[in-house]
Design an enzyme around this catalytic site. Sequence first.
Site, PDB file in Angstrom:
ATOM      1  N   LYS A   1       0.833  -1.213   0.000  1.00  0.00           N
ATOM      2  CA  LYS A   1       0.000   0.000   0.000  1.00  0.00           C
ATOM      3  C   LYS A   1       0.865   1.259   0.000  1.00  0.00           C
ATOM      4  O   LYS A   1       0.601   2.205  -0.731  1.00  0.00           O
ATOM      5  CB  LYS A   1      -0.919   0.040   1.231  1.00  0.00           C
ATOM      6  CG  LYS A   1      -1.949  -1.072   1.282  1.00  0.00           C
ATOM      7  CD  LYS A   1      -2.989  -0.830   2.370  1.00  0.00           C
ATOM      8  CE  LYS A   1      -2.420  -0.811   3.778  1.00  0.00           C
ATOM      9  NZ  LYS A   1      -1.869  -2.101   4.227  1.00  0.00           N
TER      10      LYS A   1
ATOM     11  N   ARG B   1      -9.891   0.952   9.064  1.00  0.00           N
ATOM     12  CA  ARG B   1      -9.455  -0.400   9.419  1.00  0.00           C
ATOM     13  C   ARG B   1     -10.597  -1.188  10.065  1.00  0.00           C
ATOM     14  O   ARG B   1     -10.437  -2.376  10.318  1.00  0.00           O
ATOM     15  CB  ARG B   1      -8.320  -0.333  10.457  1.00  0.00           C
ATOM     16  CG  ARG B   1      -6.967   0.137   9.937  1.00  0.00           C
ATOM     17  CD  ARG B   1      -6.149  -1.037   9.531  1.00  0.00           C
ATOM     18  NE  ARG B   1      -4.775  -1.178   9.960  1.00  0.00           N
ATOM     19  CZ  ARG B   1      -3.734  -0.432   9.682  1.00  0.00           C
ATOM     20  NH1 ARG B   1      -3.864   0.705   9.076  1.00  0.00           N
ATOM     21  NH2 ARG B   1      -2.532  -0.781  10.045  1.00  0.00           N
TER      22      ARG B   1
ATOM     23  N   ARG C   1      11.502  -6.227   5.809  1.00  0.00           N
ATOM     24  CA  ARG C   1      11.355  -4.800   5.536  1.00  0.00           C
ATOM     25  C   ARG C   1      12.254  -3.963   6.450  1.00  0.00           C
ATOM     26  O   ARG C   1      12.346  -4.217   7.637  1.00  0.00           O
ATOM     27  CB  ARG C   1       9.875  -4.446   5.754  1.00  0.00           C
ATOM     28  CG  ARG C   1       9.492  -3.068   5.357  1.00  0.00           C
ATOM     29  CD  ARG C   1       8.016  -2.999   5.095  1.00  0.00           C
ATOM     30  NE  ARG C   1       7.229  -2.851   6.304  1.00  0.00           N
ATOM     31  CZ  ARG C   1       5.931  -2.496   6.310  1.00  0.00           C
ATOM     32  NH1 ARG C   1       5.304  -2.289   5.155  1.00  0.00           N
ATOM     33  NH2 ARG C   1       5.281  -2.376   7.424  1.00  0.00           N
TER      34      ARG C   1
ATOM     35  N   ARG D   1      10.946  -1.731  11.759  1.00  0.00           N
ATOM     36  CA  ARG D   1       9.836  -1.225  12.574  1.00  0.00           C
ATOM     37  C   ARG D   1       9.589  -2.183  13.728  1.00  0.00           C
ATOM     38  O   ARG D   1       9.662  -3.391  13.557  1.00  0.00           O
ATOM     39  CB  ARG D   1       8.576  -1.144  11.707  1.00  0.00           C
ATOM     40  CG  ARG D   1       8.324   0.224  11.149  1.00  0.00           C
ATOM     41  CD  ARG D   1       7.218   0.218  10.138  1.00  0.00           C
ATOM     42  NE  ARG D   1       5.928  -0.255  10.669  1.00  0.00           N
ATOM     43  CZ  ARG D   1       4.782  -0.153  10.001  1.00  0.00           C
ATOM     44  NH1 ARG D   1       4.771   0.390   8.786  1.00  0.00           N
ATOM     45  NH2 ARG D   1       3.654  -0.595  10.510  1.00  0.00           N
TER      46      ARG D   1
ATOM     47  N   ARG E   1      -0.890  -8.765  13.731  1.00  0.00           N
ATOM     48  CA  ARG E   1      -1.443  -7.758  12.813  1.00  0.00           C
ATOM     49  C   ARG E   1      -2.278  -8.424  11.725  1.00  0.00           C
ATOM     50  O   ARG E   1      -3.308  -7.894  11.294  1.00  0.00           O
ATOM     51  CB  ARG E   1      -0.309  -6.929  12.189  1.00  0.00           C
ATOM     52  CG  ARG E   1       0.306  -5.953  13.190  1.00  0.00           C
ATOM     53  CD  ARG E   1       1.650  -5.450  12.724  1.00  0.00           C
ATOM     54  NE  ARG E   1       1.576  -4.573  11.568  1.00  0.00           N
ATOM     55  CZ  ARG E   1       2.612  -4.345  10.750  1.00  0.00           C
ATOM     56  NH1 ARG E   1       3.771  -4.949  10.950  1.00  0.00           N
ATOM     57  NH2 ARG E   1       2.479  -3.526   9.741  1.00  0.00           N
TER      58      ARG E   1
END
Length: 225
Positions: free
Chosen positions: A17, A92, A131, A164, A175
């Site tokens: 995204k 969300r 990531r 992160r 998540r």
Amino acid sequence: MSTQLNLILLGPPGAGKGTQAARLVEDFNLPWVSTGDMLRAAVTEGSELGIKAKEYMDAGNLVPDDLIVALIVERIGEPDCSDGFLLDGYPRTIPQADALEQALRGLDRSVAATLLVELDDEEVVRRLSGRRMCVKGGHGYHLEFDPPKHEGICDQDGSRLIQRDDDVPEVIRRRLAVYHEQTEPLAAYYEDRGMLKRFDGSRTQTEVHDHIRAALATLRLEDSV
Ligand code: AMP
């Protein structure tokens, strides 16, 4: 009702995204409204919101709707959002979507399209665990798919790369569970309203971008007839 590009990007964490948002805001000159970025900024600032949000974020849970809704309603009412915006990471939950619809209606506006970038769980875990982001400019990398030239250092500004806090395996799984439980029902919500466009997030970034551009071009054409 106007034909502004009030867009929503929907999809599991790691579906790309952020990457698509970066391209689309440039293509259409839209403000990029990322609730995740807004919350991370609040955490860094140590504001009241940041202090409240941090514990939810670190656990991979959603920040309560009332906190987020207030933030987003204020943001989309700002002048730079008056000709359109790109929401990344909001809504969300169904109550968040209802609150958005209501706020937009009050401004005589509506969502133009919800762009759902789909990706299966296995690929999400693979993407998120590799990531990395630079501390200075937030430039993104991936250890496997898009590694920096020098390990641990940003190609663009030379700053340090970090992971992160919520990109570690245990939190990624949480998540994803939260996504399936609370966010995925939004696909049907927007589909019922005839606003949903689906994209295959396993394709290359450029392919996904091309498909989104094509879908938006069709939308504008339909609007103008
Ligand atoms: P993101 O960068 O979009 O993955 O968001 C990171 C974290 O911020 C999420 O795991 C949530 O804890 C929180 N967050 C971001 N957007 C929302 C939202 N719309 N509602 C609730 N929590 C959110």
